[in-house]
Design a protein around this motif. Structure first.
Motif, PDB file in Angstrom:
ATOM      1  N   GLY A 170      -4.235 -10.953  47.978  1.00 49.75           N
ATOM      2  CA  GLY A 170      -4.097 -10.410  49.320  1.00 49.75           C
ATOM      3  C   GLY A 170      -4.658 -11.289  50.412  1.00 49.75           C
ATOM      4  O   GLY A 170      -4.673 -10.896  51.583  1.00 49.75           O
ATOM      5  N   VAL A 171      -5.099 -12.509  50.072  1.00 44.80           N
ATOM      6  CA  VAL A 171      -5.681 -13.417  51.071  1.00 44.80           C
ATOM      7  C   VAL A 171      -4.945 -14.757  51.079  1.00 44.80           C
ATOM      8  O   VAL A 171      -4.294 -15.130  52.045  1.00 44.80           O
ATOM      9  CB  VAL A 171      -7.193 -13.650  50.808  1.00 44.80           C
ATOM     10  CG1 VAL A 171      -7.763 -14.629  51.855  1.00 44.80           C
ATOM     11  CG2 VAL A 171      -7.950 -12.350  50.838  1.00 44.80           C
ATOM     12  N   ASP A 172      -5.061 -15.491  49.969  1.00 43.99           N
ATOM     13  CA  ASP A 172      -4.428 -16.803  49.851  1.00 43.99           C
ATOM     14  C   ASP A 172      -3.247 -16.787  48.887  1.00 43.99           C
ATOM     15  O   ASP A 172      -2.293 -17.543  49.063  1.00 43.99           O
ATOM     16  CB  ASP A 172      -5.447 -17.845  49.376  1.00 43.99           C
ATOM     17  CG  ASP A 172      -6.595 -18.016  50.362  1.00 43.99           C
ATOM     18  OD1 ASP A 172      -6.311 -18.223  51.565  1.00 43.99           O
ATOM     19  OD2 ASP A 172      -7.764 -17.934  49.943  1.00 43.99           O
ATOM     20  N   TYR A 173      -3.344 -15.957  47.873  1.00 34.74           N
ATOM     21  CA  TYR A 173      -2.244 -15.789  46.910  1.00 34.74           C
ATOM     22  C   TYR A 173      -1.451 -14.541  47.288  1.00 34.74           C
ATOM     23  O   TYR A 173      -1.830 -13.414  46.946  1.00 34.74           O
ATOM     24  CB  TYR A 173      -2.794 -15.632  45.488  1.00 34.74           C
ATOM     25  CG  TYR A 173      -3.475 -16.855  44.930  1.00 34.74           C
ATOM     26  CD1 TYR A 173      -2.790 -17.764  44.130  1.00 34.74           C
ATOM     27  CD2 TYR A 173      -4.826 -17.102  45.180  1.00 34.74           C
ATOM     28  CE1 TYR A 173      -3.416 -18.883  43.595  1.00 34.74           C
ATOM     29  CE2 TYR A 173      -5.463 -18.214  44.662  1.00 34.74           C
ATOM     30  CZ  TYR A 173      -4.756 -19.098  43.867  1.00 34.74           C
ATOM     31  OH  TYR A 173      -5.387 -20.201  43.352  1.00 34.74           O
ATOM     32  N   ILE A 174      -0.382 -14.761  48.032  1.00 31.67           N
ATOM     33  CA  ILE A 174       0.450 -13.655  48.500  1.00 31.67           C
ATOM     34  C   ILE A 174       1.916 -14.061  48.400  1.00 31.67           C
ATOM     35  O   ILE A 174       2.310 -15.083  48.970  1.00 31.67           O
ATOM     36  CB  ILE A 174       0.131 -13.276  49.959  1.00 31.67           C
ATOM     37  CG1 ILE A 174      -1.335 -12.847  50.119  1.00 31.67           C
ATOM     38  CG2 ILE A 174       1.054 -12.165  50.442  1.00 31.67           C
ATOM     39  CD1 ILE A 174      -1.719 -12.533  51.551  1.00 31.67           C
ATOM     40  N   PRO A 203      -6.157 -13.412  55.980  1.00 36.30           N
ATOM     41  CA  PRO A 203      -5.079 -13.586  54.996  1.00 36.30           C
ATOM     42  C   PRO A 203      -3.918 -14.365  55.596  1.00 36.30           C
ATOM     43  O   PRO A 203      -3.614 -14.234  56.794  1.00 36.30           O
ATOM     44  CB  PRO A 203      -4.684 -12.146  54.659  1.00 36.30           C
ATOM     45  CG  PRO A 203      -5.938 -11.356  54.874  1.00 36.30           C
ATOM     46  CD  PRO A 203      -6.603 -12.001  56.065  1.00 36.30           C
ATOM     47  N   ILE A 204      -3.257 -15.167  54.784  1.00 36.33           N
ATOM     48  CA  ILE A 204      -2.247 -16.099  55.278  1.00 36.33           C
ATOM     49  C   ILE A 204      -1.067 -15.399  55.948  1.00 36.33           C
ATOM     50  O   ILE A 204      -0.391 -15.972  56.797  1.00 36.33           O
ATOM     51  CB  ILE A 204      -1.757 -17.009  54.130  1.00 36.33           C
ATOM     52  CG1 ILE A 204      -1.020 -18.227  54.707  1.00 36.33           C
ATOM     53  CG2 ILE A 204      -0.895 -16.235  53.138  1.00 36.33           C
ATOM     54  CD1 ILE A 204      -0.797 -19.336  53.711  1.00 36.33           C
ATOM     55  N   GLN A 239     -12.518 -16.490  46.906  1.00 35.62           N
ATOM     56  CA  GLN A 239     -12.334 -16.361  48.349  1.00 35.62           C
ATOM     57  C   GLN A 239     -11.787 -15.007  48.785  1.00 35.62           C
ATOM     58  O   GLN A 239     -11.333 -14.869  49.921  1.00 35.62           O
ATOM     59  CB  GLN A 239     -11.407 -17.473  48.846  1.00 35.62           C
ATOM     60  CG  GLN A 239     -11.990 -18.863  48.720  1.00 35.62           C
ATOM     61  CD  GLN A 239     -13.166 -19.056  49.676  1.00 35.62           C
ATOM     62  OE1 GLN A 239     -12.968 -19.294  50.855  1.00 35.62           O
ATOM     63  NE2 GLN A 239     -14.378 -18.943  49.162  1.00 35.62           N
ATOM     64  N   LYS A 240     -11.864 -14.031  47.913  1.00 39.04           N
ATOM     65  CA  LYS A 240     -11.296 -12.730  48.268  1.00 39.04           C
ATOM     66  C   LYS A 240     -12.103 -12.028  49.352  1.00 39.04           C
ATOM     67  O   LYS A 240     -11.539 -11.376  50.235  1.00 39.04           O
ATOM     68  CB  LYS A 240     -11.183 -11.841  47.031  1.00 39.04           C
ATOM     69  CG  LYS A 240     -10.388 -10.575  47.281  1.00 39.04           C
ATOM     70  CD  LYS A 240     -10.051  -9.842  46.005  1.00 39.04           C
ATOM     71  CE  LYS A 240      -9.154  -8.641  46.277  1.00 39.04           C
ATOM     72  NZ  LYS A 240      -8.771  -7.935  45.030  1.00 39.04           N
ATOM     73  N   SER A 241     -13.430 -12.171  49.319  1.00 34.67           N
ATOM     74  CA  SER A 241     -14.262 -11.486  50.318  1.00 34.67           C
ATOM     75  C   SER A 241     -14.427 -12.353  51.568  1.00 34.67           C
ATOM     76  O   SER A 241     -14.485 -13.583  51.490  1.00 34.67           O
ATOM     77  CB  SER A 241     -15.643 -11.163  49.741  1.00 34.67           C
ATOM     78  OG  SER A 241     -16.424 -12.333  49.618  1.00 34.67           O
ATOM     79  N   ILE A 242     -14.520 -11.710  52.721  1.00 34.71           N
ATOM     80  CA  ILE A 242     -14.685 -12.417  53.990  1.00 34.71           C
ATOM     81  C   ILE A 242     -16.020 -13.155  54.017  1.00 34.71           C
ATOM     82  O   ILE A 242     -16.142 -14.233  54.612  1.00 34.71           O
ATOM     83  CB  ILE A 242     -14.586 -11.426  55.189  1.00 34.71           C
ATOM     84  CG1 ILE A 242     -14.567 -12.202  56.515  1.00 34.71           C
ATOM     85  CG2 ILE A 242     -15.728 -10.423  55.157  1.00 34.71           C
ATOM     86  CD1 ILE A 242     -13.325 -12.967  56.764  1.00 34.71           C
ATOM     87  N   LYS A 243     -17.027 -12.617  53.341  1.00 37.59           N
ATOM     88  CA  LYS A 243     -18.346 -13.254  53.291  1.00 37.59           C
ATOM     89  C   LYS A 243     -18.247 -14.627  52.637  1.00 37.59           C
ATOM     90  O   LYS A 243     -18.795 -15.615  53.151  1.00 37.59           O
ATOM     91  CB  LYS A 243     -19.326 -12.370  52.523  1.00 37.59           C
ATOM     92  CG  LYS A 243     -20.705 -13.004  52.326  1.00 37.59           C
ATOM     93  CD  LYS A 243     -21.589 -12.129  51.455  1.00 37.59           C
ATOM     94  CE  LYS A 243     -22.907 -12.830  51.145  1.00 37.59           C
ATOM     95  NZ  LYS A 243     -23.763 -12.021  50.223  1.00 37.59           N
ATOM     96  N   ALA A 281       2.240 -23.232  47.509  1.00 36.69           N
ATOM     97  CA  ALA A 281       2.456 -23.000  46.070  1.00 36.69           C
ATOM     98  C   ALA A 281       1.871 -21.650  45.667  1.00 36.69           C
ATOM     99  O   ALA A 281       2.305 -21.052  44.677  1.00 36.69           O
ATOM    100  CB  ALA A 281       1.819 -24.118  45.255  1.00 36.69           C
ATOM    101  N   ARG A 282       0.916 -21.160  46.428  1.00 36.63           N
ATOM    102  CA  ARG A 282       0.289 -19.869  46.146  1.00 36.63           C
ATOM    103  C   ARG A 282       1.083 -18.704  46.726  1.00 36.63           C
ATOM    104  O   ARG A 282       0.665 -17.548  46.616  1.00 36.63           O
ATOM    105  CB  ARG A 282      -1.135 -19.854  46.713  1.00 36.63           C
ATOM    106  CG  ARG A 282      -2.002 -20.980  46.177  1.00 36.63           C
ATOM    107  CD  ARG A 282      -3.400 -20.966  46.755  1.00 36.63           C
ATOM    108  NE  ARG A 282      -4.154 -22.150  46.345  1.00 36.63           N
ATOM    109  CZ  ARG A 282      -5.483 -22.213  46.272  1.00 36.63           C
ATOM    110  NH1 ARG A 282      -6.210 -21.162  46.594  1.00 36.63           N
ATOM    111  NH2 ARG A 282      -6.090 -23.323  45.899  1.00 36.63           N
TER     112      ARG A 282
END
Length: 481
Positions: free
Chosen positions: A42-46, A176-177, A362-366, A259-260
């Motif tokens: 849900g952030v970089d892999y979408i 998220p992208i 990298q899923k969390s904003i922190k 690619a993600r």
């Protein structure tokens, strides 16, 4: 006009035929689940629609590269046609395709991790530092340039615009992208394409009405017409100046990001090979316009020798003359917005590269903030450097990265029992370009300023030795199929 039309036609045919060949050669397989589906965070892999992946990739790799680089390359004359067409089809698009597809096959891995897998851990560590520096310098270059132009247009302060652009970059890097990049990039990509199509249409129309003459390529015109040929040597310097549109190492840093997001491997030809071909067409359009608008390439050199007559000035003059008020709007978008659209993804790629280095989720904003804040602090410090200093670093380092990626792909082919010559020959060529540049380019351009014949000979020798080292390492390496 025939040269221009043939060049564009060859690029399109390159995508249709050679692009399809490269896809089969790689072995794209839709039965393999892509990282966008297997690792969706849900952030970089979408997973994104293919048309959107294409437009984002196109804008990521393009920005002002195929405009400004093509204009500067046009100062060398009609050799620019040959380099853009052949470089794009057989080097740049193949480089971009394999960069994206190897990343896709390796879970969306960033460039240093791919290089480390196929060339060894030493290259991995070197590329980690080198790639990060390149990405940060690209990001900084596309803060300083647009901030300066915005300050000029609005009579505002340079530092204020730096803060505003950095704030946008931070948001684009963290979110998220599909929130910012996925929503606005298609519009910017469409603007870049429409700008190029508009210039091409006006150029053809003016030629047909006799208001504008388009010079044709011939054996007599294949010479270096740069106003200072001893300082601006055709080989290797034109091959460094024209990177976007022919081959650019920076593209490999952007490919893993897309690619993600691909749903199927067969979409890679459109997203990676196709985006590069589109960039090549844009470069051909602007090289042709710049080479002919003022009369010919020598005339282009003459007008650009005047103070403040830089590529941005050329874009401004041509666009406003041929496209009127619409052209003026495209100038604002092209010269200010498009660089920003490259800078933000450069910082985002830097975050992903660092995250891969430390296997830091990298899923969390922190976690994203922990990596991003130091990057932006360093970037802000670097904005205090002269823009020309930053730009000089980018040219050669960009093509050096392309050399490393070409050898990496060639090693993958060698170790998996495929014909490596499709990549090792381009790798040898670009190795000779970069090493020759180091030896023959003037001191002002970051070279040693040696005799041209000697410097080029050393560059070619280095490329041959690189081939021997590559074959030796490949035959003694393990099979990675």
């Amino acid at each position: 006009m025939i040269t221009f039309l043939i060049s564009v036609t060859l690029l399109v045919l390159g995508f249709v035929f050679y692009g399809k060949f490269i896809e089969k050669f790689f072995g794209a397989d839709n039965s393999i689940k892509t990282p966008a589906l297997s690792r969706n965070d849900g952030v970089d892999y979408i997973p994104l629609p293919t048309w959107k992946v294409f437009t984002i990739q196109f804008l990521n790799i393009a920005g002002l590269g195929p405009v400004f680089g093509a204009i500067l390359g046009a100062k060398y004359g009609q050799w620019a046609y040959i380099w853009i067409v052949l470089g794009c089809i057989f080097m740049g698009a193949v480089h971009d395709y394999f960069s994206g597809m190897l990343s896709l096959r390796n879970g969306g891995a960033s460039v240093p991790e791919l290089v480390g897998k196929y060339l060894g851990n030493g290259f991995r560590q070197l590329l980690r530092v080198f790639t990060l520096l390149l990405l940060i310098f690209v990001g900084v270059a596309f803060v300083s340039g647009p901030a300066g132009l915005l300050a000029y247009q609005t009579n505002g302060g340079f530092d204020i615009w730096v803060y505003i652009i950095f704030l946008y970059y931070l948001l684009a890097t963290l979110l998220p992208i599909n929130k910012i990049i996925g929503r606005i990039y298609p519009f910017f990509a469409a603007a870049l394409l429409l700008m190029a199509i508009g210039i091409a249409g006006a150029m053809i129309a003016n030629h047909l009405t006799g208001d504008f003459s388009m010079k044709e390529l011939s054996l007599n015109t294949l010479k270096n017409v740069h106003q200072n040929p001893k300082q601006n040597i055709l080989f290797p310097m034109m091959f460094i100046v024209i990177s976007c549109g022919a081959i650019s190492g920076f593209h490999s840093t952007q490919a893993p990001m897309m690619a993600r997001c691909l749903k199927k491997e067969s979409y890679g030809r459109y997203a990676f090979y196709g985006a590069m071909i589109a960039e090549g067409i844009v470069a051909i359009i602007w090289a042709t316009a710049a080479m002919n608008y003022f009369g010919d390439a020598p005339a282009l050199n003459e007008v650009m020798g005047i103070k403040d007559h830089n590529p941005a000035w050329v874009v401004d003059v041509i666009s406003k003359d041929w496209l009127g008020n619409i052209g003026a709007l495209f100038v604002i978008i092209g010269v200010i917005v498009l660089p920003i659209s490259t800078g933000d993804t450069a910082f985002r790629s830097a975050r992903l590269t660092l995250a891969d280095m430390f296997s830091y989720n990298q899923k969390s904003i922190k976690n994203r903030l922990i990596i991003s804040i130091p990057l932006f602090i360093l970037g802000f410090i670097l904005t205090q450097l002269e823009f020309s200093t930053i730009w000089k670093f980018l040219g050669l380092s960009n093509q050096i990265l392309s050399v490393v990626i070409l050898w990496t792909i060639a090693m993958y082919l060698l170790q998996t029992g495929k014909n490596h010559w499709f990549l090792s020959l381009p790798a040898m060529f670009m190795t000779s370009v970069c090493m020759s540049y180091v030896f023959v380019a003037p001191h002002a351009n970051g070279g040693l300023g040696l005799n041209t014949t000697l410097g080029v000979a050393i560059g070619i020798l280095f490329s041959v030795l690189s081939l021997f080292a590559f074959i030796y390492k490949g035959k003694n390496g393990r099979n990675l199929n």
